[in-house]
Design an enzyme around this catalytic site. Structure first.
Site, PDB file in Angstrom:
ATOM      1  N   ASN A 157       0.859  -1.181   0.000  1.00  0.00           N
ATOM      2  CA  ASN A 157       0.000   0.000   0.000  1.00  0.00           C
ATOM      3  C   ASN A 157       0.900   1.237   0.000  1.00  0.00           C
ATOM      4  OD1 ASN A 157      -1.802   2.044   0.451  1.00  0.00           O
ATOM      5  ND2 ASN A 157      -2.386   1.402   2.518  1.00  0.00           N
ATOM      6  N   TRP A 158       0.959   1.889  -1.150  1.00  0.00           N
ATOM      7  CA  TRP A 158       1.866   3.040  -1.260  1.00  0.00           C
ATOM      8  C   TRP A 158       1.293   4.290  -0.597  1.00  0.00           C
ATOM      9  CZ3 TRP A 158       4.142   3.094  -6.975  1.00  0.00           C
ATOM     10  CH2 TRP A 158       4.842   1.908  -7.193  1.00  0.00           C
ATOM     11  N   LYS A 159       0.037   4.242  -0.212  1.00  0.00           N
ATOM     12  CA  LYS A 159      -0.628   5.415   0.391  1.00  0.00           C
ATOM     13  C   LYS A 159      -0.443   6.631  -0.524  1.00  0.00           C
ATOM     14  CE  LYS A 159      -0.179   3.215   4.840  1.00  0.00           C
ATOM     15  NZ  LYS A 159      -0.077   3.315   6.289  1.00  0.00           N
ATOM     16  N   HIS A 170      -9.524   1.061   5.212  1.00  0.00           N
ATOM     17  CA  HIS A 170      -8.228   1.295   5.858  1.00  0.00           C
ATOM     18  C   HIS A 170      -8.432   2.270   7.022  1.00  0.00           C
ATOM     19  CE1 HIS A 170      -4.124   2.492   6.592  1.00  0.00           C
ATOM     20  NE2 HIS A 170      -3.753   1.415   5.933  1.00  0.00           N
ATOM     21  N   GLU A 211      -6.821   4.688   8.065  1.00  0.00           N
ATOM     22  CA  GLU A 211      -6.598   6.111   7.763  1.00  0.00           C
ATOM     23  C   GLU A 211      -7.850   6.720   7.146  1.00  0.00           C
ATOM     24  OE1 GLU A 211      -2.982   5.481   5.574  1.00  0.00           O
ATOM     25  OE2 GLU A 211      -1.961   4.957   7.446  1.00  0.00           O
ATOM     26  N   GLU A 243      -5.126  -4.889  10.754  1.00  0.00           N
ATOM     27  CA  GLU A 243      -4.138  -3.825  10.908  1.00  0.00           C
ATOM     28  C   GLU A 243      -4.400  -3.078  12.211  1.00  0.00           C
ATOM     29  OE1 GLU A 243      -2.159  -2.503   7.007  1.00  0.00           O
ATOM     30  OE2 GLU A 243      -3.953  -1.297   7.273  1.00  0.00           O
ATOM     31  N   GLY A 273       2.644   2.514  10.855  1.00  0.00           N
ATOM     32  CA  GLY A 273       3.569   3.635  10.700  1.00  0.00           C
ATOM     33  C   GLY A 273       4.274   4.036  11.978  1.00  0.00           C
ATOM     34  N   SER A 292       3.670  -1.850  10.487  1.00  0.00           N
ATOM     35  CA  SER A 292       5.122  -1.899  10.700  1.00  0.00           C
ATOM     36  C   SER A 292       5.724  -3.269  10.393  1.00  0.00           C
ATOM     37  CB  SER A 292       5.480  -1.448  12.131  1.00  0.00           C
ATOM     38  OG  SER A 292       5.091  -0.103  12.324  1.00  0.00           O
ATOM     39  N   GLY A 345       2.997  -1.032   4.339  1.00  0.00           N
ATOM     40  CA  GLY A 345       3.016   0.394   4.017  1.00  0.00           C
ATOM     41  C   GLY A 345       4.425   0.840   3.689  1.00  0.00           C
ATOM     42  N   GLY A 346       5.094   1.443   4.654  1.00  0.00           N
ATOM     43  CA  GLY A 346       6.418   2.043   4.436  1.00  0.00           C
ATOM     44  C   GLY A 346       7.415   1.125   3.731  1.00  0.00           C
TER      45      GLY A 346
HETATM   46  P1  13P Z   1       3.141   0.547   7.726  1.00  0.00           P
HETATM   47  O1  13P Z   1       3.667  -0.732   7.149  1.00  0.00           O
HETATM   48  O2  13P Z   1       3.858   1.765   7.204  1.00  0.00           O
HETATM   49  O3  13P Z   1       3.039   0.508   9.216  1.00  0.00           O
HETATM   50  O4  13P Z   1       1.629   0.707   7.178  1.00  0.00           O
HETATM   51  C1  13P Z   1       0.776  -0.365   7.256  1.00  0.00           C
HETATM   52  C2  13P Z   1      -0.438  -0.038   6.493  1.00  0.00           C
HETATM   53  O5  13P Z   1      -1.213   0.828   6.878  1.00  0.00           O
HETATM   54  C3  13P Z   1      -0.687  -0.754   5.245  1.00  0.00           C
HETATM   55  O6  13P Z   1      -1.964  -0.530   4.769  1.00  0.00           O
END
Ligand code: 13P
Length: 248
Positions: free
Chosen positions: A9-11, A93, A95, A165, A171, A211, A232-233
Site C-alpha cells: 500500500n503506497w498510500k 483502511h 486512515e 491492521e 507507521g 510496521s 506500508g512504508g
Molecule cells: P506501515 O507498514 O507503514 O506501518 O503501514 C501499514 C499499512 O497501513 C498498510 O496498509
C-alpha cells in the site's frame, strides 16, 4: 486453499517519475514466489501500471466509491477499476476510517458495489491503542466484521481478503508480536467458522499489516493463521518489499 498474499500500500506517496521507477523495478525484479503480489498505488497511476505490468503483479485501488456511477465529483467507481484491469480494492483502511470518517455502513456499501463489479475487496479491520489497552479489541474487530462484511453470502465472502491492521502498529515502528497477530487472526477465522463454515474460513486469506518489514515478516508469516501482509512504508523500496515477499 488459502492464498499467500503480500500487498504494497503506497498510500499518498511518490510523484510520477518515482512511482513509475519503483513499479518498473518491481516488474523487472522477477520475484520467484508462489505468493500473490498486489500493488496499491495512488489511483492516478493505476491505468498506466495496468498496461505495463508483468503477469505476476496484480493491482489494487486504495479506495473506491460506494456508488455505482453518477454525479459524485472526485470519486472513482468499482466498474471503472474493473474496466482498466484493477482486480482488488482496499476497503476500510484505518486512515480512511479516521480522516474521512468512513463508517461501517459506508464500508458495507463499498463492499457490495465492489463485489457486484467483480473487484475483490481487501477489507481492513483493527483496533486503536485505547481499545488495545482497555482489552476491548476483540469486540471492535468483531463489530467491524459483522457490520460491514458478514451480510455477504457464503460464495461472496470466499472472494474477500481480510487484513488485520492494529492502528497502534501502523507507521509507528511498533509491530504486533507474532503471538498477538496469531491470536487475532485465529479469532477472525473463528468468527468466519461460526458465521459461515470451517471450509469457508479455510479459504479466506487473512493478512497482517502494521510496521511489517523485511526483518520481522518471517516470524509473522510463520503463524498458522497469518496468510501474508499488507505493507506500508516497507513497500516503497524494491529490496525490502522483495525480501518481505520471500519471507514465507
Ligand atoms: P506501515 O507498514 O507503514 O506501518 O503501514 C501499514 C499499512 O497501513 C498498510 O496498509
Amino acid at each position: 486453499m488459502r492464498k499467500r498474499i503480500v500487498v504494497g500500500n503506497w498510500k499518498m506517496n511518490m510523484n510520477n517519475s518515482a512511482a513509475h521507477s519503483l513499479f518498473q523495478s518491481l516488474n523487472n525484479a522477477e520475484i520467484v514466489s508462489s505468493t500473490k503480489i498486489i500493488i496499491a498505488p495512488p489511483s492516478v497511476y493505476l491505468s498506466g501500471f495496468s498496461s505495463n505490468k508483468s503477469k505476476n503483479i496484480y493491482l489494487a485501488a486504495q479506495n473506491c466509491s460506494d456508488n455505482e456511477n453518477g454525479a459524485y465529483t472526485g470519486e472513482i467507481s468499482a466498474s471503472m477499476l474493473y474496466s482498466i484491469g484493477v482486480g482488488y480494492s482496499l476497503v476500510g483502511h484505518s486512515e480512511r476510517r479516521q480522516y474521512q470518517n468512513e463508517s461501517d455502513l459506508l464500508l458495507k456499501q463499498k463492499i457490495n458495489v465492489l463485489i457486484e463489479n467483480k473487484v475483490i475487496p481487501i477489507f481492513c479491520c483493527g483496533e486503536n491503542l485505547d481499545k488495545r489497552e482497555s482489552g476491548d479489541f476483540y469486540k471492535v474487530i468483531q463489530s467491524q466484521l459483522e457490520n460491514s462484511l458478514f451480510h455477504l453470502s457464503n460464495s461472496e465472502i470466499k472472494e474477500v481478503v481480510i487484513a488485520y491492521e492494529p492502528v497502534w502498529a501502523i507507521g509507528t515502528g511498533v509491530t504486533a508480536s507474532p503471538g498477538q497477530a496469531q491470536e487475532i487472526h485465529a479469532f477472525i477465522r473463528s468468527l468466519l467458522v461460526e458465521r459461515y463454515s470451517l471450509e469457508t474460513a479455510e479459504e479466506i486469506s487473512i493478512l497482517y499489516g502494521g510496521s511489517c518489514n523485511a526483518s520481522n515478516a518471517k516470524e509473522l508469516f510463520m503463524n498458522k493463521d497469518v496468510d501474508g501482509g499488507l505493507i506500508g512504508g516497507a513497500a516503497l523500496d524494491v529490496d525490502s518489499f522483495s525480501a518481505i515477499i520471500k519471507s514465507f
